[in-house]
Design a protein around this motif. Sequence first.
Motif, PDB file in Angstrom:
ATOM      1  N   PRO A 127     -18.769  -3.318   2.246  1.00  0.00           N
ATOM      2  CA  PRO A 127     -17.550  -4.073   2.579  1.00  0.00           C
ATOM      3  C   PRO A 127     -16.263  -3.320   2.223  1.00  0.00           C
ATOM      4  O   PRO A 127     -15.265  -3.416   2.943  1.00  0.00           O
ATOM      5  CB  PRO A 127     -17.669  -5.349   1.749  1.00  0.00           C
ATOM      6  CG  PRO A 127     -19.080  -5.440   1.335  1.00  0.00           C
ATOM      7  CD  PRO A 127     -19.627  -4.061   1.338  1.00  0.00           C
ATOM      8  N   GLU A 128     -16.285  -2.543   1.150  1.00  0.00           N
ATOM      9  CA  GLU A 128     -15.103  -1.771   0.771  1.00  0.00           C
ATOM     10  C   GLU A 128     -14.774  -0.721   1.822  1.00  0.00           C
ATOM     11  O   GLU A 128     -13.600  -0.513   2.159  1.00  0.00           O
ATOM     12  CB  GLU A 128     -15.327  -1.092  -0.582  1.00  0.00           C
ATOM     13  CG  GLU A 128     -15.420  -2.046  -1.751  1.00  0.00           C
ATOM     14  CD  GLU A 128     -15.807  -1.336  -3.047  1.00  0.00           C
ATOM     15  OE1 GLU A 128     -15.994  -0.093  -3.031  1.00  0.00           O
ATOM     16  OE2 GLU A 128     -15.929  -2.034  -4.070  1.00  0.00           O
ATOM     17  N   ILE A 129     -15.795  -0.056   2.353  1.00  0.00           N
ATOM     18  CA  ILE A 129     -15.579   0.966   3.373  1.00  0.00           C
ATOM     19  C   ILE A 129     -15.080   0.330   4.664  1.00  0.00           C
ATOM     20  O   ILE A 129     -14.219   0.883   5.344  1.00  0.00           O
ATOM     21  CB  ILE A 129     -16.869   1.789   3.592  1.00  0.00           C
ATOM     22  CG1 ILE A 129     -17.105   2.680   2.370  1.00  0.00           C
ATOM     23  CG2 ILE A 129     -16.803   2.623   4.859  1.00  0.00           C
ATOM     24  CD1 ILE A 129     -18.367   3.480   2.389  1.00  0.00           C
ATOM     25  N   ILE A 169     -23.879   8.788   0.111  1.00  0.00           N
ATOM     26  CA  ILE A 169     -24.048   7.426   0.635  1.00  0.00           C
ATOM     27  C   ILE A 169     -22.783   6.979   1.354  1.00  0.00           C
ATOM     28  O   ILE A 169     -22.842   6.398   2.449  1.00  0.00           O
ATOM     29  CB  ILE A 169     -24.422   6.449  -0.500  1.00  0.00           C
ATOM     30  CG1 ILE A 169     -25.783   6.817  -1.091  1.00  0.00           C
ATOM     31  CG2 ILE A 169     -24.441   5.014   0.007  1.00  0.00           C
ATOM     32  CD1 ILE A 169     -26.151   6.034  -2.331  1.00  0.00           C
ATOM     33  N   ASP A 170     -21.614   7.267   0.759  1.00  0.00           N
ATOM     34  CA  ASP A 170     -20.350   6.899   1.403  1.00  0.00           C
ATOM     35  C   ASP A 170     -20.197   7.586   2.750  1.00  0.00           C
ATOM     36  O   ASP A 170     -19.728   6.983   3.723  1.00  0.00           O
ATOM     37  CB  ASP A 170     -19.168   7.245   0.497  1.00  0.00           C
ATOM     38  CG  ASP A 170     -19.078   6.350  -0.726  1.00  0.00           C
ATOM     39  OD1 ASP A 170     -19.819   5.343  -0.784  1.00  0.00           O
ATOM     40  OD2 ASP A 170     -18.261   6.657  -1.621  1.00  0.00           O
ATOM     41  N   ALA A 223     -20.171   7.169   8.623  1.00  0.00           N
ATOM     42  CA  ALA A 223     -20.697   7.608   9.926  1.00  0.00           C
ATOM     43  C   ALA A 223     -21.250   6.418  10.701  1.00  0.00           C
ATOM     44  O   ALA A 223     -21.200   6.396  11.936  1.00  0.00           O
ATOM     45  CB  ALA A 223     -21.774   8.659   9.733  1.00  0.00           C
ATOM     46  N   ASP A 224     -21.764   5.421   9.992  1.00  0.00           N
ATOM     47  CA  ASP A 224     -22.321   4.234  10.643  1.00  0.00           C
ATOM     48  C   ASP A 224     -21.249   3.331  11.248  1.00  0.00           C
ATOM     49  O   ASP A 224     -21.562   2.456  12.047  1.00  0.00           O
ATOM     50  CB  ASP A 224     -23.152   3.413   9.650  1.00  0.00           C
ATOM     51  CG  ASP A 224     -24.526   4.004   9.423  1.00  0.00           C
ATOM     52  OD1 ASP A 224     -24.907   4.921  10.168  1.00  0.00           O
ATOM     53  OD2 ASP A 224     -25.233   3.534   8.504  1.00  0.00           O
ATOM     54  N   TYR A 254     -25.647  -0.618  -4.886  1.00  0.00           N
ATOM     55  CA  TYR A 254     -24.455   0.172  -4.585  1.00  0.00           C
ATOM     56  C   TYR A 254     -24.024  -0.024  -3.135  1.00  0.00           C
ATOM     57  O   TYR A 254     -22.840  -0.219  -2.853  1.00  0.00           O
ATOM     58  CB  TYR A 254     -24.704   1.657  -4.864  1.00  0.00           C
ATOM     59  CG  TYR A 254     -23.509   2.510  -4.539  1.00  0.00           C
ATOM     60  CD1 TYR A 254     -22.391   2.504  -5.362  1.00  0.00           C
ATOM     61  CD2 TYR A 254     -23.475   3.308  -3.401  1.00  0.00           C
ATOM     62  CE1 TYR A 254     -21.277   3.262  -5.054  1.00  0.00           C
ATOM     63  CE2 TYR A 254     -22.370   4.074  -3.088  1.00  0.00           C
ATOM     64  CZ  TYR A 254     -21.270   4.049  -3.921  1.00  0.00           C
ATOM     65  OH  TYR A 254     -20.158   4.799  -3.609  1.00  0.00           O
ATOM     66  N   VAL A 255     -24.978   0.017  -2.208  1.00  0.00           N
ATOM     67  CA  VAL A 255     -24.641  -0.128  -0.789  1.00  0.00           C
ATOM     68  C   VAL A 255     -24.082  -1.528  -0.514  1.00  0.00           C
ATOM     69  O   VAL A 255     -23.121  -1.683   0.233  1.00  0.00           O
ATOM     70  CB  VAL A 255     -25.872   0.155   0.105  1.00  0.00           C
ATOM     71  CG1 VAL A 255     -25.618  -0.240   1.542  1.00  0.00           C
ATOM     72  CG2 VAL A 255     -26.244   1.629   0.021  1.00  0.00           C
TER      73      VAL A 255
END
Length: 140
Positions: free
Chosen positions: A113-115, A66-67, A72-73, A107-108
């Motif tokens: 926001p953290e990413i 997921i990360d 990639a997004d 989770y997403v």
Amino acid sequence: MPQMSKVELYAAIRRDHRGGMSMRELERKHGVTWRTVRKALDSSWPEPRKKLPPRVTTLDPYKPVIDQILRADLDAPRKQRHTVTRIFHRLIEEHGADVSYGVVRYYVAGRKPEILVESGKAPLEAFVPQTHRSSPCSNY
């Protein structure tokens, strides 16, 4: 009798002990163990609660995937970014994940926001305190 906090319980135990009650009488009156009475007499503040270790979830093996999708997004055009639904379906189709949609969504929502902050594309702190100059002769 209404439920009292641990601080109030400790205070009541110390107050009764100063009044001459024995340890056993304190145990019976307050419905606690000998260890609790001893702690109350030794310190006026109870020990802070221990933090529980994080529980293992069914999503843990898929969090790196997921990360990776969310990273990639960051460079993808807005219309081509993954939605939570698309991430959920990719996990099921490509990785055979047995997870619920709600777990993935939760989770997403926390991780996106953290990413963004880690990549430098979002500010670390978004709160800007306001200050106002006060004038001596305000007519308000």
